[in-house]
Design a protein around this motif. Sequence first.
Motif, PDB file in Angstrom:
ATOM      1  N   ALA A   1      14.299   6.846   6.084  1.00 50.80           N
ATOM      2  CA  ALA A   1      14.205   5.434   5.714  1.00 50.80           C
ATOM      3  C   ALA A   1      12.763   4.979   5.884  1.00 50.80           C
ATOM      4  N   HIS A   2      12.271   4.162   4.962  1.00 53.72           N
ATOM      5  CA  HIS A   2      10.981   3.539   5.230  1.00 53.72           C
ATOM      6  C   HIS A   2      11.194   2.505   6.343  1.00 53.72           C
TER       7      HIS A   2
ATOM      8  N   ASP B   1       0.831  -1.207   0.000  1.00 51.91           N
ATOM      9  CA  ASP B   1       0.000   0.000   0.000  1.00 51.91           C
ATOM     10  C   ASP B   1       0.866   1.258   0.000  1.00 51.91           C
ATOM     11  N   ALA B   2       1.970   1.233   0.760  1.00 52.33           N
ATOM     12  CA  ALA B   2       2.856   2.401   0.818  1.00 52.33           C
ATOM     13  C   ALA B   2       3.495   2.671  -0.543  1.00 52.33           C
ATOM     14  N   VAL B   3       3.867   1.603  -1.260  1.00 53.37           N
ATOM     15  CA  VAL B   3       4.422   1.776  -2.614  1.00 53.37           C
ATOM     16  C   VAL B   3       3.372   2.389  -3.533  1.00 53.37           C
ATOM     17  N   LEU B   4       2.156   1.871  -3.475  1.00 51.27           N
ATOM     18  CA  LEU B   4       1.094   2.352  -4.359  1.00 51.27           C
ATOM     19  C   LEU B   4       0.725   3.795  -4.049  1.00 51.27           C
ATOM     20  N   GLU B   5       0.868   4.201  -2.791  1.00 53.46           N
ATOM     21  CA  GLU B   5       0.593   5.584  -2.395  1.00 53.46           C
ATOM     22  C   GLU B   5       1.752   6.527  -2.715  1.00 53.46           C
ATOM     23  N   GLY B   6       2.933   5.968  -2.984  1.00 54.11           N
ATOM     24  CA  GLY B   6       4.103   6.776  -3.278  1.00 54.11           C
ATOM     25  C   GLY B   6       4.964   7.118  -2.080  1.00 54.11           C
ATOM     26  N   GLY B   7       4.651   6.542  -0.916  1.00 55.03           N
ATOM     27  CA  GLY B   7       5.435   6.835   0.282  1.00 55.03           C
ATOM     28  C   GLY B   7       6.628   5.932   0.474  1.00 55.03           C
ATOM     29  N   LEU B   8       6.719   4.859  -0.299  1.00 53.54           N
ATOM     30  CA  LEU B   8       7.834   3.909  -0.252  1.00 53.54           C
ATOM     31  C   LEU B   8       8.371   3.766  -1.667  1.00 53.54           C
ATOM     32  N   GLN B   9       9.693   3.946  -1.818  1.00 53.21           N
ATOM     33  CA  GLN B   9      10.311   3.955  -3.145  1.00 53.21           C
ATOM     34  C   GLN B   9      11.136   2.679  -3.359  1.00 53.21           C
ATOM     35  N   PRO B  10      10.644   1.734  -4.140  1.00 55.61           N
ATOM     36  CA  PRO B  10      11.427   0.531  -4.423  1.00 55.61           C
ATOM     37  C   PRO B  10      12.768   0.881  -5.074  1.00 55.61           C
ATOM     38  N   ASN B  11      13.771   0.097  -4.731  1.00 52.12           N
ATOM     39  CA  ASN B  11      15.111   0.173  -5.330  1.00 52.12           C
ATOM     40  C   ASN B  11      15.895   1.433  -4.987  1.00 52.12           C
ATOM     41  N   ALA B  12      15.436   2.204  -4.010  1.00 49.92           N
ATOM     42  CA  ALA B  12      16.215   3.356  -3.533  1.00 49.92           C
ATOM     43  C   ALA B  12      17.305   2.865  -2.576  1.00 49.92           C
ATOM     44  N   ARG B  13      18.417   3.569  -2.545  1.00 54.94           N
ATOM     45  CA  ARG B  13      19.521   3.235  -1.653  1.00 54.94           C
ATOM     46  C   ARG B  13      19.880   4.441  -0.800  1.00 54.94           C
TER      47      ARG B  13
ATOM     48  N   GLY C   1      17.907   8.044   3.529  1.00 53.16           N
ATOM     49  CA  GLY C   1      17.371   6.770   3.055  1.00 53.16           C
ATOM     50  C   GLY C   1      16.481   6.882   1.839  1.00 53.16           C
ATOM     51  N   GLN C   2      16.104   8.086   1.450  1.00 55.21           N
ATOM     52  CA  GLN C   2      15.341   8.354   0.231  1.00 55.21           C
ATOM     53  C   GLN C   2      14.048   7.546   0.132  1.00 55.21           C
ATOM     54  N   ARG C   3      13.459   7.286   1.292  1.00 57.85           N
ATOM     55  CA  ARG C   3      12.202   6.532   1.394  1.00 57.85           C
ATOM     56  C   ARG C   3      12.316   5.123   0.835  1.00 57.85           C
ATOM     57  N   GLY C   4      13.539   4.586   0.810  1.00 60.14           N
ATOM     58  CA  GLY C   4      13.714   3.215   0.361  1.00 60.14           C
ATOM     59  C   GLY C   4      13.345   2.225   1.454  1.00 60.14           C
ATOM     60  N   TYR C   5      13.226   0.969   1.072  1.00 57.62           N
ATOM     61  CA  TYR C   5      12.954  -0.081   2.065  1.00 57.62           C
ATOM     62  C   TYR C   5      13.977   0.019   3.195  1.00 57.62           C
ATOM     63  N   GLY C   6      13.489   0.102   4.434  1.00 60.80           N
ATOM     64  CA  GLY C   6      14.388   0.239   5.570  1.00 60.80           C
ATOM     65  C   GLY C   6      15.326  -0.942   5.714  1.00 60.80           C
ATOM     66  N   GLN C   7      14.847  -2.124   5.346  1.00 55.92           N
ATOM     67  CA  GLN C   7      15.703  -3.305   5.437  1.00 55.92           C
ATOM     68  C   GLN C   7      16.928  -3.177   4.537  1.00 55.92           C
ATOM     69  N   VAL C   8      16.793  -2.412   3.450  1.00 59.05           N
ATOM     70  CA  VAL C   8      17.883  -2.232   2.498  1.00 59.05           C
ATOM     71  C   VAL C   8      18.753  -1.042   2.891  1.00 59.05           C
ATOM     72  N   VAL C   9      18.138   0.124   3.070  1.00 57.28           N
ATOM     73  CA  VAL C   9      18.944   1.311   3.389  1.00 57.28           C
ATOM     74  C   VAL C   9      19.517   1.222   4.802  1.00 57.28           C
ATOM     75  N   GLY C  10      18.856   0.487   5.682  1.00 55.97           N
ATOM     76  CA  GLY C  10      19.407   0.270   7.015  1.00 55.97           C
ATOM     77  C   GLY C  10      20.690  -0.545   6.957  1.00 55.97           C
ATOM     78  N   GLU C  11      20.691  -1.576   6.110  1.00 57.62           N
ATOM     79  CA  GLU C  11      21.915  -2.354   5.930  1.00 57.62           C
ATOM     80  C   GLU C  11      22.993  -1.515   5.255  1.00 57.62           C
ATOM     81  N   ASP C  12      22.607  -0.664   4.299  1.00 58.07           N
ATOM     82  CA  ASP C  12      23.582   0.247   3.691  1.00 58.07           C
ATOM     83  C   ASP C  12      24.278   1.058   4.781  1.00 58.07           C
ATOM     84  N   ALA C  13      23.467   1.637   5.676  1.00 62.76           N
ATOM     85  CA  ALA C  13      24.006   2.480   6.745  1.00 62.76           C
ATOM     86  C   ALA C  13      24.923   1.695   7.669  1.00 62.76           C
TER      87      ALA C  13
END
Length: 353
Positions: free
Chosen positions: A115-116, A55-67, A82-94
């Motif tokens: 981060a999302h 739902d967050a992706v469809l609303e535009g609040g979560l951006q797939p493939n952002a880093r 985090g550019q509103r990317g998946y927190g599981q991804v940008v959190g690991e980046d951090a």
Amino acid sequence: MKRFAAQTLRERCAAVLRGAGSSEEEAASVARNLVFANLSGHDSHGVGMVPRYVDAVLEGGLQPNARAAVVLDVHSLMTLDGQRGYGQVVGEDAMRLAIARARETGSCICALANAHHLGRIGHFAEMAVAEGLVSLHFVNVLSRPIVAPWGGADARYGTNPCCIGIPLRGREPFVLDFATSRVAQGKMRVAYNEGRRVQEGLLIDEQGRPTTDPGVAVVPQAGGLFGALLPFGEHKGYGLAVACELLGGALTGGGTLHRPADGRSSVVNGMLTVVIDPERLGTGSAFEQEALAFVDWLRQSPHAPDSDKVRIAGEPERTARAQREREGIEVDETTWSQIVAAGGKVGVGVTHP
């Protein structure tokens, strides 16, 4: 309840996430993280989040493939967006950046904003302790307010988790990971989906009255209002929640929560992380010896009548992982139907094996 092997659940959830726009790699990473939360006994942060993510992706609040993007990098200080990317991804980046920098300089203070939903914060502490590093995490939540301040009668902030990871030489680590509310909001979702009441002392309803109905924190009540979770430890947990908001939100630059609920699905986190290398601090040897001595001292305590032994933080999760890897992960019918519906929104058919 439906029962799944962990790998099957990863594959089903990854398929939905791919349908929502994630790359193969990202979908697998997020699904792996969510299922690991289920394996760890934290269904609140597991696959039940997939419908909200879609739902967050469809609303535009979560951006797939952002880093995560580096905003500031000065010696032991780092600021990331985090550019509103998946927190599981940008959190690991951090965490990868913070760990590498702590290895170089002895410590790193890393501010991650925008981060999302980061998911289970203990995962990031586990990344640090696996490298022999200590980590501290303070997180705020920009979403619908869900926790009442101590002395208040309505929700004003999020569950604002705090996490501390400490390696123990030759042993499993100490990983303390908890919401500053008496219970995580996701646990109310799980209880509501399972159709059960919760224990007294966790919730107030939309009128500020004590209740055991988890629905007050999940679906709108009279007049469109919600109830609220209560802080753990009365004024002490409330004080720590405020510290998480100020450190994870204000200090990271991500912002604090001071707005009414808007009904959107996105969950935006800020996280202030401190990573310390005990060896570079010059206390590595003493740290190893004293940490083990203290844990051993704790374990020598006779167990209470309602306990089989003294445990330290992180043990319940490791026990749950072993059991659920062996026996499978149970998902209630309501949660599974929500995952199936989420798949339908993005053109992905999801079936139970």
